[in-house]
Write an enzyme that holds these catalytic residues in place. Structure first.
Site, PDB file in Angstrom:
ATOM      1  N   GLU A  11      -9.188  -9.463  -5.906  1.00  0.00           N
ATOM      2  CA  GLU A  11      -7.859  -9.537  -5.292  1.00  0.00           C
ATOM      3  C   GLU A  11      -7.350 -10.961  -5.101  1.00  0.00           C
ATOM      4  O   GLU A  11      -6.371 -11.184  -4.381  1.00  0.00           O
ATOM      5  CB  GLU A  11      -7.836  -8.773  -3.962  1.00  0.00           C
ATOM      6  CG  GLU A  11      -8.151  -7.291  -4.139  1.00  0.00           C
ATOM      7  CD  GLU A  11      -8.296  -6.531  -2.836  1.00  0.00           C
ATOM      8  OE1 GLU A  11      -8.464  -7.171  -1.776  1.00  0.00           O
ATOM      9  OE2 GLU A  11      -8.254  -5.291  -2.886  1.00  0.00           O
TER      10      GLU A  11
ATOM     11  N   GLU B 232      -8.831  -0.121  -7.672  1.00  0.00           N
ATOM     12  CA  GLU B 232      -9.459   0.428  -6.471  1.00  0.00           C
ATOM     13  C   GLU B 232      -8.623   1.585  -5.946  1.00  0.00           C
ATOM     14  O   GLU B 232      -7.544   1.381  -5.390  1.00  0.00           O
ATOM     15  CB  GLU B 232      -9.597  -0.636  -5.374  1.00  0.00           C
ATOM     16  CG  GLU B 232     -10.533  -1.776  -5.708  1.00  0.00           C
ATOM     17  CD  GLU B 232     -10.684  -2.762  -4.552  1.00  0.00           C
ATOM     18  OE1 GLU B 232     -10.207  -2.457  -3.437  1.00  0.00           O
ATOM     19  OE2 GLU B 232     -11.269  -3.836  -4.774  1.00  0.00           O
TER      20      GLU B 232
END
Length: 868
Positions: A478, A544
């Protein structure tokens, strides 16, 4: 030419097992630095007394050693972790330890002896026989180190190695934030050890000689870090004769002696011998490139579900006039991985051997939070991912670059690997976070030593780059690495050391999956109405997306004290141990089955929700294959600690219904029903058209009466989805006040079942009143031990019974009743229709005795079945 070839082969045979490589993995002793009260030169002398030192676990961590010596309670059980001192409060000396190992070794003639550490966390000083080995302190968890100890060996061959290991300089405050206060990321170590939303802090922060320690002997020359690249042009199929593939090999060869050495570097693959003369300069490492090999009719490596995982043995040798100086052996898979942007979905598409692969993946943290790795555990965990019908595992960036043994298992089972480097948005400054000690600008430059990171990246790439399963590199979870790490990684290191794999700057970047919807580019993470996965468009290659994952009652008993086995209640704070183990509430989805009466009842009903959630998740994504999506990666498929979220099997390797719901929804050829419009749909992940498929649809009421709907031949094209017929009007006509079962099947022309899928539908009010009152179904069960690691279980439900719903099969020890773990079931949580039987194959590893089968279901009494 022929004489030279025979000469080389002769020396290869004579060399035999003269090369030695072995692990120093037993007989270690340790003591805390405060108790040792001596220096490295003194401790590393064989005469120094170690009588008061305790046995050490190497490879392993300090905490593992303390646990194995019963100095601390099991931190994975109950609230025991709170009883163990945390390094942040004790100071680093508390977990600073000396590790000592005596071993026998000598060097004869031109032999060279190498001491190799595959991982120490965090800093180490190394001594051998009273002398310092490392001129500079060894620093950084994710970095191999090799030392030539030839001149330091004792003349009599009796040697003592002493290593003092220090914890990370910045262990971080475990204040409940993601990675604690974030300062754990100032060093090159595991961020998760300061705590995350799926784990409590690991008290020693993984301090120790955590990975393998190896002694290697060579005859002068040392072969290191070979690179094997395979090029497979064109669009291939697994079957039939193959066009040639190109094999490119280069090798680092170190000459540690004071004189140049000439010889031939050679490798053997598939009966072919490829050679390259080379002269190696004194005290220097040289990269030698060998001629390309055109491999005729290669046996290709494919991801799981698409073809076989063929692997070739490669033997690399350096041969001089005196014989073979060194040898390395490895396995390689011949395949080519490409990435092509899908303009329709606006996401990256994965191609293997020219064929597009719809990514069905799982996020992986680490095998064990205390780094108790083993080949057997890696094999079992990766096999479970294959059993889920997944084809990719993503290694999350807050842990490690996974070990070669993990990659060996992925090579074996056909799991592509998406490997992050060691950065996370949480610790490395993506967001404002009041739990963090330092601001975003400061955290954005973590870790402190960027040169150390670059060195570690180079080293770890070399360690795993030859694995067929390694498919993608990723800068971080991320978030990208700092610019002065990202730029050389992207534009120099990876092109120079690999050059064959796609690199994503970070795990949810637009170049992977264009974020046109807003948000962070991933999720959702919590439990969803199953229709959500079908109706709501998410990110086209979602890195995710996940849900819940409480294990069954047998799993809960392993880590929750009996007094804490209290079923959570809707909108009420859960028991403290449940909360400590990161329980996510989902009672509102259990209550329609009846409010749980006990923890055991809760766990059973949780499995219904688990199964339904993950089946729907993968079905929803597959339904929009190549339209909305090129893939999805579940957050997450396993836990390295006894947490109660995001797991298809528990820490003890016991699968729950998540695994089998996901397995069902991820079938390569699959029949399913869209919950939005009751449309029966088939999915074909294969490379060829499937013709003459009989698709059958029925419904059953709670008494077991069946209602035939449709049966028709159909076909479905390669890597595609086909909508067939709706069942909504048919189901509406049935009395749904109590709910019904829907049975879907694909059969071939011989009436073999290729795919079957059973849904249970709630009544019109959303309650499962029919399931609450369904009659018992007495199953006839047989179990046959084939004595080859397989047990065949047959479950039969007589005509006139209701559906025998949701049966858990468990392989157990017939004497103790304990489950055999791991065990692998080709199906589980199965429902048996009236008048039918189902056979389940159970596989286990190792020698087992007194085996039995335990079966229980929603309306099936628990019974133990002995082997026939």
């Amino acid at each position: 030419m022929k004489k030279t070839f025979l000469f080389l082969l002769l020396f290869s045979v004579l060399y035999g097992n003269a090369q030695q490589r072995y692990e120093l993995n037993s007989g270690w002793l340790c003591a805390n630095i405060k108790d040792a009260q001596s220096t490295g030169p003194e401790i590393s002398k064989p005469g120094f007394s170690l009588n008061s030192w305790m046995p050490a676990t190497v490879p392993g961590t300090v905490l593992t050693t303390l646990l194995n010596n019963k100095k601390v309670p099991d931190p994975f059980y109950g609230m025991n972790n709170e009883k163990i001192p945390d390094v942040y409060k004790t100071g680093n000396d508390y977990y600073t330890y000396w590790f000592v190992k005596d071993f026998q070794e000598q060097a004869v003639g031109n032999e060279q002896v190498w001491l190799q550490f595959r991982g120490i966390n965090y800093k180490a000083e190394i001594y051998l026989n009273g002398k310092k080995v490392n001129a500079k302190t060894q620093v950084g968890m994710h970095l191999r180190a090799q030392y030539n100890i030839t001149k330091l060996l004792a003349a009599n061959g009796k040697n003592r190695l002493a290593v003092v290991v220090y914890p990370p300089d910045f262990p971080g405050n475990p204040n409940g934030g993601q990675g604690g206060d974030g300062t754990i990321a100032k060093g090159l170590t595991t961020q998760y050890t300061a705590g995350w939303d799926w784990i409590q802090p690991i008290r020693d922060r993984n301090t120790g000689i955590w990975d393998k320690v190896t002694i290697e002997k060579t005859k002068g020359i040392n072969i290191q870090n070979p690179q094997v690249i395979t090029l497979v042009p064109g669009k291939r199929l697994p079957e039939g004769k193959q066009d040639p593939a190109t094999i490119k090999v280069s090798v680092e060869v170190e000459n540690p002696t004071s004189k140049p050495v000439s010889g031939i570097l050679q490798y053997q693959l598939a009966g072919k011998l490829v050679r390259q003369p080379a002269t190696l300069a004194a005290n220097k490492t040289t990269i030698v490139k060998l001629p390309d090999l055109q491999l005729e009719n290669p046996k290709l490596w494919w991801p799981s579900g698409y073809g076989p995982q063929n692997l070739y043995d490669v033997k690399i040798e350096f041969v001089t006039a005196n014989g073979v100086s060194d040898r390395e052996q490895l396995k390689v898979g011949v395949r080519q991985i490409d990435n092509i942007w899908n303009e329709h979905t606006r996401s990256m598409g994965a191609f293997v051997n020219g064929q597009k692969i719809f990514i069905k993946g799982g996020n992986w943290i680490i095998s064990d939070a205390m780094l108790r790795f083993s080949d057997a555990r890696y094999d079992a965990e990766v096999r479970y991912h294959k059993d889920m019908n997944l084809n990719l595992i993503r290694i999350w960036g807050g842990a490690i670059l996974e070990r070669p043994e993990f990659y060996n298992a992925c090579d074996k089972y056909g799991l592509l690997v998406f490997q992050d480097f060691w950065f996370s948005g949480d610790c490395n400054g993506r967001w404002v976070d009041p739990m963090k000690k330092e601001d975003q600008w400061t955290r954005r430059n973590y870790p402190d030593d960027h040169n150390l990171i670059l060195n570690a990246i180079e080293d770890q790439i070399k360690m795993v780059r030859n694995h067929a399963s390694l498919a993608f590199w990723c800068g971080g979870n991320e978030i990208t690495p700092p610019e002065d790490i990202l730029e050389p990684l992207k534009n120099d290191i990876l092109p120079r050391l690999d050059g064959t794999r796609k690199f994503f700057d970070f795990s949810n970047s637009d170049e992977m999956s264009f974020n046109s919807i807003g948000g962070n580019g991933d999720g959702p993470y919590g439990i969803q109405d199953t229709k959500t996965f079908w109706a709501n468009r998410t990110f086209p290659y979602n890195s995710e997306v996940g849900s819940v994952g409480v294990g069954d009652y047998a799993s809960l008993l392993r880590f929750i004290p009996k007094e804490n086995l209290i079923a959570p209640q809707y909108k009420a704070k859960p028991d403290s141990v449940w909360d400590y183990h990161k329980y996510i509430s989902y009672e509102q989805y259990l209550n329609p089955y009846g409010k749980p009466k006990s923890a055991e009842d809760f766990a059973m009903k949780a499995q219904l929700v688990n199964y339904d959630q993950y089946r729907a998740l993968m079905e929803g994504f597959s339904n929009k294959m190549w339209d909305w999506y090129t893939g999805s990666i579940i957050w997450k498929t396993q836990n390295p600690w006894t947490a109660m979220r995001g797991q298809m099997y528990d820490y003890y390797l016991d699968p729950n219904a998540c695994l089998y719901g996901l397995r069902k929804g991820s079938e390569p050829l699959h029949v399913m029903m869209n919950p939005l419009d009751s449309m029966v749909t088939i999915v074909n992940n294969g490379f060829t058209t499937r013709n003459n498929l009989m698709v059958q649809a029925k419904a059953y009421d709670m008494e077991g009466k069946d209602y035939f709907y449709s049966q028709a031949f159909n076909s479905v094209g390669p890597s595609s989805v086909r909508r067939l017929f709706p069942m909504n009007q048919f189901l509406t006509k049935l009395d749904k006040k109590e709910g019904v079962f829907v049975s879907l099947r694909i059969l071939d022309q011989k009436q073999n079942i290729l795919s079957e899928n059973t849904y249970w539908l709630a009544g019109k009010d959303g309650e499962y009143s029919g399931l609450k009152n369904i009659r018992k179904a007495p199953l006839k069960i047989t179990a046959i031990d084939q004595k080859n690691g397989k047990v065949i279980v047959t479950l039969s439900n007589a005509a006139g019974n209701p559906v025998a719903f949701f049966n858990r099969i468990a392989l157990i020890n017939g004497n103790t009743g304990e489950r055999i773990l791991p065990a692998f079931y080709d199906d589980n949580y199965v429902s048996i229709l009236p008048g039918e039987s189902k056979t389940v194959v159970v596989e286990y590893t190792g020698k087992q005795s007194n085996l039995a089968i335990e079966v229980y279901g929603w309306n099936v009494e628990k019974q133990k079945v002995n082997m026939q």
